[in-house]
Design an enzyme around this catalytic site. Structure first.
Site, short mmCIF file in Angstrom:
data_model
loop_
_atom_site.label_atom_id
_atom_site.label_comp_id
_atom_site.label_asym_id
_atom_site.label_seq_id
_atom_site.Cartn_x
_atom_site.Cartn_y
_atom_site.Cartn_z
N GLY A 65 0.78 -1.22 0.00
CA GLY A 65 0.00 0.00 0.00
C GLY A 65 0.82 1.28 0.00
CG HIS A 132 -14.20 13.52 -19.33
ND1 HIS A 132 -13.55 14.69 -19.63
CD2 HIS A 132 -15.32 13.87 -18.65
CE1 HIS A 132 -14.23 15.71 -19.16
NE2 HIS A 132 -15.32 15.25 -18.55
#
Length: 207
Positions: A65, A132
């Site tokens: 992590g 996007h």
């Protein structure tokens, strides 16, 4: 497939890798041989990747992590000769126009929309939404249920915390930490910690 790391994150990565059609068979971790993560054996420490490669395993995933450490180990594996594939959970939704770098793991339910560009050794965690034209730098971690509006830019090794939201067109600097549940409405500097709604700086630079 070789897995680097034997902690809680590794348990999830092993599940995702299997769902994506990979077969994790060995783990390297400082705990050393004699331990298991899920049902995969730890066969040695981090410094034994070369020996594992020589033994015939050619694919690897870094299941750690900590962003800086994950990116560093990933680069070392590539230097040894390993292929670090992009691992995509079957329930993730990814535009055919998105680009995702090697070594990145995309968790269940994550969404990556058109023309997003995700770097190498990134964690896109459970249910994260990348809209996007976003740009996610190498080694970043986009935590569970976080949401990025269109054209957000995230620097290398930044952490975008659980349930956080970034307004479209914002920038999050390299190595920055965005605390859980934050709302980012303006640019975040490199190597700082921010939190809250709106997100404000709580700690100075950590570089």
């Amino acid at each position: 497939m070789l897995v680097i790391g034997a902690g809680g994150h590794a348990k999830v990565v092993i599940d995702v890798a299997r769902a994506a059609g990979w077969n994790p068979t060995a783990i390297l971790d400082p705990v050393g041989p004699g331990h298991m993560c899920s049902d995969v054996p730890v066969v040695g420490g981090d410094d034994e990747a070369g020996a594992v490669y020589a033994g015939g395993i050619r694919h690897a995933v870094v299941a750690i992590g900590l962003n800086k450490l994950r990116a560093r180990i990933g680069e070392r594996l590539l230097e040894i000769g390993f292929t670090c594939p992009t691992i995509l959970h079957p329930s993730s939704i990814i535009s055919p126009y998105a680009r995702i770098g090697e070594g990145t793991v995309v968790m269940p339910g994550a969404i990556i929309n058109a023309w997003a560009n995700v770097g190498r050794f990134v964690i896109l965690n459970t249910g994260a939404i990348i809209e996007h034209d976003c740009r996610i730098g190498d080694g970043a971690h986009i935590a569970p249920r976080s949401v990025m509006g269109g054209n957000v830019k995230v620097g290398a090794q930044a952490l975008f915390g659980i349930g956080s939201v970034a307004r479209p067109e914002t920038t999050i600097g390299q190595g920055a930490i965005v605390g859980a549940g934050s709302v980012v409405v303006s640019a975040i500097e490199e190597f700082v910690t921010v939190m809250g709604a709106p997100a404000t700086q709580r700690k100075g630079r950590m570089d």
